[in-house]
Every structure is written in C-alpha cells, then in structure tokens.
Design an enzyme around this catalytic site. Structure first.
Site, PDB file in Angstrom:
ATOM      1  N   ASP A   1       0.695  -1.273   0.094  1.00  0.00           N
ATOM      2  CA  ASP A   1      -0.024   0.153  -0.099  1.00  0.00           C
ATOM      3  C   ASP A   1       0.967   1.520  -0.020  1.00  0.00           C
ATOM      4  OD1 ASP A   1      -2.401  -1.361  -0.134  1.00  0.00           O
ATOM      5  OD2 ASP A   1      -2.191  -1.711   2.036  1.00  0.00           O
TER       6      ASP A   1
ATOM      7  N   HIS B   1     -10.041  -3.017  -1.158  1.00  0.00           N
ATOM      8  CA  HIS B   1      -9.044  -2.450  -2.460  1.00  0.00           C
ATOM      9  C   HIS B   1      -9.505  -3.013  -3.702  1.00  0.00           C
ATOM     10  CE1 HIS B   1      -5.731  -1.636   0.928  1.00  0.00           C
ATOM     11  NE2 HIS B   1      -6.137  -0.508   0.222  1.00  0.00           N
TER      12      HIS B   1
ATOM     13  N   CYS C   1      -0.527  -7.977  -0.773  1.00  0.00           N
ATOM     14  CA  CYS C   1      -0.122  -6.843  -0.004  1.00  0.00           C
ATOM     15  C   CYS C   1       1.069  -6.845   0.784  1.00  0.00           C
ATOM     16  CB  CYS C   1      -1.318  -6.208   0.835  1.00  0.00           C
ATOM     17  SG  CYS C   1      -1.861  -7.632   1.795  1.00  0.00           S
TER      18      CYS C   1
END
Ligand code: CIR
Length: 258
Positions: free
Chosen positions: A67, A161, A248
C-alpha cells in the site's frame, strides 16, 4: 533479470490494525510472523531476492508494504495511504526504493493505496475506494502517463481495495469477484470468477511461474488449477484477520541497475 521482493516484518502492534469490512478477532502475532516467513520463503523459492525492512512497533499495518508505493520500471510512486494511521509507513519504503527508481509522491489532498492499483502491461487500473480518491488517481496518472501507461479508474464496492476484488493470476487472466468489481473494466484479458462461497478469494500473487495463493479458498484454487495455473498454497490466516492478502505483503520490482 533479478527481481527484488521488498517486505517488512510483522509489527508487534498488528492487533491494532485498521479494519473496514472485518470484525476484529485476536491475532496470534508469533503465528503471523511465522506465516510471513513462509511467505518470504515462497518468494525466494520463485527466484526473488527478498529484502526485509525491520518491524515497526508504531505502525500496526506496516507489514502490508504494497500500500505504500507502486513501482513501475520508470518511476516509483510513493503513495499517500487513505488511512491516516498508515501515512508514516511510506518514508522507509521510499528510502528503500530511492536507490532503484526516481520517486514521485502522491500529495494531499490526494490519497492512494497501492492495493488499489492493478497493472496489466501498460494498462493501470485504479480502484476508487475508501482509500483512494479521484485526486490520487489523477496524480498517479500524471506520474505514469508520460511513460506510456494508460490509467483507468475503476468503481469498486463491498471490499477494501481493487486488488481485494481482482488480481492478475496468469499473464492473460484476471481472477475476479464480479460482485465487487465489474469485470468488463478489464479489457482484453480472460476473467475467471471466484467461487461464490469464497468472496475474498480474488487476491493471488503471480511470481515466477507460480501463483502464491491462500490455502483458505479451496474451491477457487480448484478453478485456478483447472486453468493450468500452478499454485503455491500458503496459510496466511493471521494476516487475513488484519484484512490483508498475499499481494499486499510485498513490493516486487526488477533491478534495472545497481
Ligand atoms: C488496512 O486496512 O489498511 C490493513 N489492515 C489491510 C491492508 C491490506 N492491504 C492490501 O490488501 N493491499
């Protein structure tokens, strides 16, 4: 060509992570660390050079390095996470990337989480979510359009997301939960739908010849296998409790010169 996987150790404070769509459940930090080490080993087994930043007790979500930045061959775009508690994660990631790419930074009032950015060749799909706003998409476009990328905003609903809803699982195939994103958004690729009972199953990480994929989605894993996709199955239960997934926990990029 050497591929680096930038990771960060699990924060001892991960139990205080941000949560949007999940109920808070106890996280076993030691088990989370062990699962993260197995994840790093999987990256190594696929030929990545893993570079790990030290854990930061002041940043609960910092294991989710994806992120903090989006790395292109030409530029690394340093994100401005939508959750204020995550903004301080970007500096150490920027420091780690500065030796490898020119940096471009998303600036206020824009917000952008790397988890909202799905790159397929020179098409860059960006989820408009609670974490990424239109200004963030515009700033990303300004940074990468000069390098020949086309940025496409994508509506996302019901999940954190864009990459909770869709990821690339083979060079020509997107795995997708079409309740969360309209697969028509992705031009020119095949779409494989997650199993209905496994809404969170759309996140896999393509690395080398294989797909790093959570062991908690067996029905969707079967669909992937039927397509000839080779899976490296990992138990990431503790990271999932923090609303994390497999993309992620790393930033993958090619070493262009060192
Ligand atoms: C958050 O809410 O920001 C974290 N608890 C989870 C972030 C997961 N990131 C990702 O999937 N790219």
């Amino acid at each position: 060509m050497s591929v680096v996987a930038l990771t960060r150790e699990v924060s001892p404070a991960i139990a205080r992570c941000e949560l949007v769509h999940l109920e808070r459940r106890p996280i076993d930090v030691d088990l989370a660390r062990e699962q993260h080490r197995v994840y790093e080993a999987a990256l190594r087994s696929e030929g990545c050079e893993v570079r790990t930043l030290p854990a930061d007790p002041s940043l609960p979500d910092s294991v989710f390095v994806e992120d903090a930045a989006v790395v292109f061959d030409e530029v690394a775009v340093i994100a401005r996470p939508g959750a204020a508690s995550r903004r301080a994660e970007t500096e150490s990631v920027a420091d780690a990337l500065a030796a490898h790419r020119p940096l471009s930074r998303i600036a206020a009032p824009a917000t952008l989480d790397g988890g909202d950015v799905l790159r397929i060749g020179h098409s860059v799909y960006v989820g408009e979510t609670g974490r990424t706003n239109r200004a963030g998409i515009d700033q990303l476009a300004a940074a990468v359009t000069p390098h020949g990328y086309a940025v496409h905003p994508v509506a996302v609903r019901g999940c954190l997301h864009l990459k909770s809803a869709a990821t690339l699982v083979a060079p020509d195939t997107v795995l997708c939960n079409s309740r969360w994103v309209d697969p028509a958004a992705f031009a020119g690729v095949q779409v494989l739908e997650v199993a209905h009972e496994e809404p969170g199953a759309a996140n896999g990480l393509m690395v080398g010849e294989r797909l790093i994929y959570p062991s908690s989605f067996p029905r969707t894993a079967r669909r992937l296998a039927e397509r000839g996709i080779e899976i490296l199955s990992l138990n990431v239960s503790e990271l999932q409790k923090a609303e994390g997934a497999v993309t992620c926990c790393s930033l993958l990029f090619t070493i262009l010169s060192e």
